[in-house]
Motif scaffolding. Structure first.
Motif, short mmCIF file in Angstrom:
data_model
loop_
_atom_site.label_atom_id
_atom_site.label_comp_id
_atom_site.label_asym_id
_atom_site.label_seq_id
_atom_site.Cartn_x
_atom_site.Cartn_y
_atom_site.Cartn_z
N UNK A 110 -16.88 24.47 59.95
CA UNK A 110 -18.20 22.77 60.07
C UNK A 110 -17.10 22.01 58.43
N UNK A 111 -17.91 22.64 57.45
CA UNK A 111 -17.97 22.36 56.67
C UNK A 111 -16.66 21.52 55.78
N UNK A 112 -14.99 22.31 56.13
CA UNK A 112 -13.84 22.67 56.20
C UNK A 112 -13.79 20.99 57.12
N UNK A 113 -14.20 21.13 57.96
CA UNK A 113 -13.84 19.69 58.76
C UNK A 113 -14.50 18.52 58.22
N UNK A 114 -15.66 18.69 57.87
CA UNK A 114 -16.07 17.00 57.76
C UNK A 114 -15.33 17.34 55.41
N UNK A 115 -15.10 17.94 54.75
CA UNK A 115 -14.94 17.68 53.70
C UNK A 115 -12.70 17.02 54.02
N UNK A 116 -12.14 17.36 54.83
CA UNK A 116 -11.21 16.72 55.87
C UNK A 116 -11.67 15.75 55.84
N UNK A 117 -12.73 15.04 57.23
CA UNK A 117 -13.07 13.53 56.62
C UNK A 117 -13.43 13.13 55.51
N UNK A 118 -13.72 13.88 54.58
CA UNK A 118 -13.85 12.68 53.85
C UNK A 118 -12.91 13.02 52.96
N UNK A 119 -11.87 13.94 52.72
CA UNK A 119 -10.79 13.58 51.71
C UNK A 119 -10.12 12.58 52.48
N UNK A 120 -9.86 12.36 53.76
CA UNK A 120 -8.93 11.42 53.86
C UNK A 120 -9.15 10.02 53.77
N UNK A 121 -10.39 9.97 54.14
CA UNK A 121 -10.87 8.35 53.75
C UNK A 121 -11.19 7.63 52.68
N UNK A 122 -11.01 9.09 51.73
CA UNK A 122 -11.06 8.19 50.19
C UNK A 122 -9.45 8.30 50.25
N UNK A 123 -9.05 8.38 49.93
CA UNK A 123 -7.40 8.95 50.60
C UNK A 123 -6.87 7.79 51.11
N UNK A 124 -7.52 7.39 51.52
CA UNK A 124 -6.90 5.86 52.98
C UNK A 124 -7.77 4.56 51.47
N UNK A 180 -20.02 32.58 64.27
CA UNK A 180 -20.86 32.07 62.96
C UNK A 180 -20.29 30.95 62.24
N UNK A 181 -18.90 30.30 62.69
CA UNK A 181 -18.35 29.65 61.65
C UNK A 181 -18.59 28.23 61.73
N UNK A 182 -18.64 28.14 63.26
CA UNK A 182 -18.82 26.46 64.19
C UNK A 182 -20.21 26.16 64.73
N UNK A 183 -20.02 24.87 64.87
CA UNK A 183 -21.60 24.41 65.39
C UNK A 183 -22.18 25.15 66.06
N UNK A 184 -20.73 25.07 67.08
CA UNK A 184 -21.68 25.37 69.03
C UNK A 184 -21.12 24.55 69.72
N UNK A 185 -21.02 23.20 69.30
CA UNK A 185 -20.49 22.25 70.61
C UNK A 185 -19.62 22.35 70.54
N UNK A 186 -18.74 22.51 72.34
CA UNK A 186 -17.06 22.22 72.40
C UNK A 186 -17.21 21.24 73.36
N UNK A 187 -16.06 20.62 73.28
CA UNK A 187 -15.44 19.44 74.09
C UNK A 187 -14.03 20.17 74.51
N UNK A 188 -13.65 19.97 75.92
CA UNK A 188 -13.36 20.90 76.66
C UNK A 188 -12.38 22.28 75.89
N UNK A 189 -13.31 22.78 75.82
CA UNK A 189 -12.97 24.24 75.01
C UNK A 189 -13.56 24.38 73.76
N UNK A 190 -12.95 23.19 73.29
CA UNK A 190 -12.80 23.57 71.22
C UNK A 190 -14.01 23.04 70.97
N UNK A 191 -13.85 23.59 70.13
CA UNK A 191 -15.20 22.87 69.23
C UNK A 191 -15.12 21.53 68.53
N UNK A 192 -16.19 20.68 68.69
CA UNK A 192 -16.06 19.68 68.09
C UNK A 192 -15.76 19.06 66.16
N UNK A 193 -15.73 20.40 65.89
CA UNK A 193 -15.02 20.32 64.61
C UNK A 193 -13.64 19.54 64.48
#
Length: 117
Positions: free
Chosen positions: A8-22, A65-78
């Motif tokens: 989850x933390x890595x996913x949020x940091x990835x979005x932040x990095x992509x936004x800063x890059x763009x 323990x590394x994900x939020x637990x919310x899933x869409x189409x079997x995959x974590x929302x992250x």
């Protein structure tokens, strides 16, 4: 001792990095355009399809323990966050470094100059 970074933390940091890059580094501002937001749902559909196949069949597994637990189409929302970061970064880099538009080819030696039919 190194602290573990959750998915989850890595996913949020990835979005932040992509936004800063763009927005700040490349200044392409792809994410601020209507075209991006109108076309991004197409990406989400195919991302959910491929994630659903891979996670639903057990090809890819996640530590609960590394994900939020919310899933869409079997995959974590992250995964949607990572997909967003990947697509945004790729588009921003493309817009910034794309080759210049090609000009029409020059007439050949046997062709008269002028408009082509």
């Amino acid at each position: 001792m190194v602290a573990a970074v959750t998915y989850t933390t890595a996913a949020v940091l990835g979005v932040a990095a992509a936004l800063v890059l763009d927005v700040a580094v490349l200044r392409t501002r792809v994410v601020l355009g209507r075209v991006f937001w109108c076309s991004y749902p197409i990406v989400i559909v195919f991302q959910l399809l491929s994630n659903g196949i891979l996670t639903g069949r057990g090809v890819v597994l996640y530590n609960p323990s590394a994900i939020l637990g919310v899933r869409l189409a079997y995959a974590p929302v992250e995964d949607l966050l990572f997909g967003f970061a990947l697509v945004l970064s790729t588009l921003a880099l493309w817009v910034r470094f794309r080759p210049p538009a090609a000009s029409p080819p020059a007439p050949g030696p046997s062709e008269p100059p002028g408009p082509r039919p």
